[in-house]
Motif scaffolding. Structure first.
Motif, PDB file in Angstrom:
ATOM      1  N   VAL A  16       0.838  -1.201   0.000  1.00 52.74           N
ATOM      2  CA  VAL A  16       0.000   0.000   0.000  1.00 52.74           C
ATOM      3  C   VAL A  16       0.871   1.248   0.000  1.00 52.74           C
ATOM      4  O   VAL A  16       2.039   1.204   0.385  1.00 52.74           O
ATOM      5  N   MET A  17       0.270   2.361  -0.446  1.00 55.48           N
ATOM      6  CA  MET A  17       0.907   3.662  -0.342  1.00 55.48           C
ATOM      7  C   MET A  17       0.081   4.481   0.641  1.00 55.48           C
ATOM      8  O   MET A  17      -1.149   4.511   0.548  1.00 55.48           O
ATOM      9  N   VAL A  18       0.753   5.122   1.573  1.00 53.97           N
ATOM     10  CA  VAL A  18       0.074   5.939   2.585  1.00 53.97           C
ATOM     11  C   VAL A  18      -0.373   7.245   1.941  1.00 53.97           C
ATOM     12  O   VAL A  18       0.430   7.966   1.357  1.00 53.97           O
ATOM     13  N   ILE A  19      -1.666   7.539   2.035  1.00 47.63           N
ATOM     14  CA  ILE A  19      -2.220   8.808   1.569  1.00 47.63           C
ATOM     15  C   ILE A  19      -2.398   9.751   2.756  1.00 47.63           C
ATOM     16  O   ILE A  19      -2.036  10.916   2.700  1.00 47.63           O
ATOM     17  N   ARG A  20      -2.970   9.216   3.847  1.00 47.95           N
ATOM     18  CA  ARG A  20      -3.172   9.991   5.076  1.00 47.95           C
ATOM     19  C   ARG A  20      -2.953   9.037   6.244  1.00 47.95           C
ATOM     20  O   ARG A  20      -3.373   7.886   6.209  1.00 47.95           O
ATOM     21  N   SER A  21      -2.288   9.537   7.291  1.00 45.71           N
ATOM     22  CA  SER A  21      -1.953   8.669   8.423  1.00 45.71           C
ATOM     23  C   SER A  21      -1.923   9.455   9.722  1.00 45.71           C
ATOM     24  O   SER A  21      -1.697  10.658   9.730  1.00 45.71           O
ATOM     25  N   ILE A  26      -0.337   0.343  11.366  1.00 48.06           N
ATOM     26  CA  ILE A  26      -1.031  -0.146  10.178  1.00 48.06           C
ATOM     27  C   ILE A  26      -0.701  -1.626  10.022  1.00 48.06           C
ATOM     28  O   ILE A  26       0.457  -2.016  10.083  1.00 48.06           O
ATOM     29  N   GLU A  27      -1.746  -2.439   9.819  1.00 49.39           N
ATOM     30  CA  GLU A  27      -1.572  -3.884   9.762  1.00 49.39           C
ATOM     31  C   GLU A  27      -2.200  -4.464   8.502  1.00 49.39           C
ATOM     32  O   GLU A  27      -3.121  -3.885   7.934  1.00 49.39           O
ATOM     33  N   CYS A  28      -1.709  -5.615   8.102  1.00 55.32           N
ATOM     34  CA  CYS A  28      -2.304  -6.372   7.013  1.00 55.32           C
ATOM     35  C   CYS A  28      -2.241  -7.849   7.384  1.00 55.32           C
ATOM     36  O   CYS A  28      -1.178  -8.346   7.776  1.00 55.32           O
ATOM     37  N   GLY A  29      -3.369  -8.526   7.305  1.00 55.06           N
ATOM     38  CA  GLY A  29      -3.407  -9.934   7.683  1.00 55.06           C
ATOM     39  C   GLY A  29      -3.174 -10.152   9.159  1.00 55.06           C
ATOM     40  O   GLY A  29      -2.817 -11.251   9.574  1.00 55.06           O
ATOM     41  N   GLY A  30      -3.359  -9.116   9.966  1.00 52.40           N
ATOM     42  CA  GLY A  30      -3.163  -9.213  11.408  1.00 52.40           C
ATOM     43  C   GLY A  30      -1.740  -8.947  11.871  1.00 52.40           C
ATOM     44  O   GLY A  30      -1.465  -8.968  13.066  1.00 52.40           O
ATOM     45  N   SER A  31      -0.818  -8.673  10.938  1.00 51.47           N
ATOM     46  CA  SER A  31       0.588  -8.396  11.284  1.00 51.47           C
ATOM     47  C   SER A  31       0.948  -6.971  10.875  1.00 51.47           C
ATOM     48  O   SER A  31       0.441  -6.468   9.872  1.00 51.47           O
ATOM     49  N   PRO A  32       1.839  -6.305  11.623  1.00 52.96           N
ATOM     50  CA  PRO A  32       2.244  -4.944  11.273  1.00 52.96           C
ATOM     51  C   PRO A  32       2.914  -4.878   9.894  1.00 52.96           C
ATOM     52  O   PRO A  32       3.616  -5.799   9.492  1.00 52.96           O
ATOM     53  N   TYR A  58      -8.444   2.498   0.980  1.00 49.16           N
ATOM     54  CA  TYR A  58      -8.992   1.949   2.221  1.00 49.16           C
ATOM     55  C   TYR A  58      -8.929   3.018   3.294  1.00 49.16           C
ATOM     56  O   TYR A  58      -7.895   3.683   3.448  1.00 49.16           O
ATOM     57  N   VAL A  59     -10.024   3.191   4.041  1.00 48.40           N
ATOM     58  CA  VAL A  59     -10.114   4.235   5.064  1.00 48.40           C
ATOM     59  C   VAL A  59     -10.661   3.647   6.363  1.00 48.40           C
ATOM     60  O   VAL A  59     -11.300   2.604   6.368  1.00 48.40           O
ATOM     61  N   ASP A  60     -10.405   4.373   7.473  1.00 51.47           N
ATOM     62  CA  ASP A  60     -10.985   3.987   8.757  1.00 51.47           C
ATOM     63  C   ASP A  60     -12.257   4.798   8.976  1.00 51.47           C
ATOM     64  O   ASP A  60     -12.570   5.706   8.207  1.00 51.47           O
ATOM     65  N   SER A  61     -12.996   4.482  10.020  1.00 53.67           N
ATOM     66  CA  SER A  61     -14.280   5.148  10.273  1.00 53.67           C
ATOM     67  C   SER A  61     -14.122   6.618  10.663  1.00 53.67           C
ATOM     68  O   SER A  61     -15.025   7.413  10.430  1.00 53.67           O
ATOM     69  N   ASP A  62     -12.974   6.991  11.236  1.00 54.87           N
ATOM     70  CA  ASP A  62     -12.745   8.377  11.662  1.00 54.87           C
ATOM     71  C   ASP A  62     -12.158   9.255  10.561  1.00 54.87           C
ATOM     72  O   ASP A  62     -12.081  10.465  10.722  1.00 54.87           O
ATOM     73  N   GLY A  63     -11.688   8.664   9.476  1.00 55.50           N
ATOM     74  CA  GLY A  63     -11.080   9.428   8.394  1.00 55.50           C
ATOM     75  C   GLY A  63      -9.645   9.849   8.672  1.00 55.50           C
ATOM     76  O   GLY A  63      -9.113  10.723   8.001  1.00 55.50           O
ATOM     77  N   LYS A  64      -8.998   9.221   9.661  1.00 50.19           N
ATOM     78  CA  LYS A  64      -7.613   9.555   9.991  1.00 50.19           C
ATOM     79  C   LYS A  64      -6.620   8.830   9.088  1.00 50.19           C
ATOM     80  O   LYS A  64      -5.500   9.278   8.911  1.00 50.19           O
ATOM     81  N   TYR A  65      -7.031   7.691   8.549  1.00 48.81           N
ATOM     82  CA  TYR A  65      -6.148   6.872   7.720  1.00 48.81           C
ATOM     83  C   TYR A  65      -6.747   6.692   6.338  1.00 48.81           C
ATOM     84  O   TYR A  65      -7.954   6.483   6.197  1.00 48.81           O
ATOM     85  N   GLU A  66      -5.884   6.772   5.334  1.00 45.41           N
ATOM     86  CA  GLU A  66      -6.274   6.452   3.967  1.00 45.41           C
ATOM     87  C   GLU A  66      -5.075   5.800   3.295  1.00 45.41           C
ATOM     88  O   GLU A  66      -3.976   6.357   3.282  1.00 45.41           O
ATOM     89  N   LEU A  67      -5.286   4.597   2.768  1.00 43.41           N
ATOM     90  CA  LEU A  67      -4.228   3.822   2.125  1.00 43.41           C
ATOM     91  C   LEU A  67      -4.668   3.451   0.723  1.00 43.41           C
ATOM     92  O   LEU A  67      -5.827   3.102   0.499  1.00 43.41           O
ATOM     93  N   LEU A  68      -3.748   3.520  -0.247  1.00 48.45           N
ATOM     94  CA  LEU A  68      -4.014   3.121  -1.616  1.00 48.45           C
ATOM     95  C   LEU A  68      -3.321   1.791  -1.865  1.00 48.45           C
ATOM     96  O   LEU A  68      -2.096   1.688  -1.698  1.00 48.45           O
ATOM     97  N   GLY A  78      -5.929  -3.132   8.362  1.00 46.43           N
ATOM     98  CA  GLY A  78      -6.464  -2.660   9.626  1.00 46.43           C
ATOM     99  C   GLY A  78      -5.499  -1.701  10.292  1.00 46.43           C
ATOM    100  O   GLY A  78      -4.342  -1.576   9.886  1.00 46.43           O
ATOM    101  N   VAL A  79      -5.985  -1.017  11.323  1.00 42.97           N
ATOM    102  CA  VAL A  79      -5.168  -0.121  12.131  1.00 42.97           C
ATOM    103  C   VAL A  79      -5.451  -0.438  13.589  1.00 42.97           C
ATOM    104  O   VAL A  79      -6.597  -0.331  14.036  1.00 42.97           O
TER     105      VAL A  79
END
Length: 96
Positions: A16-21, A26-32, A58-68, A78-79
């Motif tokens: 992924v590329m971080v757009i907003r953090s 940040i996790e994928c498959g349950g691992s950092p 991909y975004v979280d419910s608060d809008g703090k994270y956005e990943l492409l 996940g976060v």
């Protein structure tokens, strides 16, 4: 983590590329996720095995994270244990 950083999953092929953090893990498959892929893959968590789709944001419910997602994989994002969801497209205005 600054915008433009590329992260790789330790559990699958997802990249992924971080757009907003914000401050969080940040996790994928349950691992950092990290900037380098580990030599030994981590196990894929059952709760985070829905997969990722290339080109989706991909975004979280608060809008703090956005990943492409730039490379798809079997793990889901996940976060801090909270799953991220695919960002909905904004409808275009009518051109009447």
């Amino acid at each position: 983590m600054k915008p433009g950083t590329r992260l790789k999953s330790a559990a699958c092929d997802t990249e992924v590329m971080v757009i907003r953090s914000a401050d969080g893990q940040i996790e994928c498959g349950g691992s950092p996720m990290g900037e380098t892929k580990p030599a030994e893959p981590a196990p894929l968590a059952a709760d985070f095995s829905a997969g990722t789709l290339m080109g989706k944001r991909y975004v979280d419910s608060d809008g703090k994270y956005e990943l492409l997602c730039v490379k798809p994989g079997k793990g889901s994002l996940g976060v801090d244990g909270a799953a991220l969801v695919v960002k909905d497209a904004k409808p275009l205005p009518a051109s009447d």
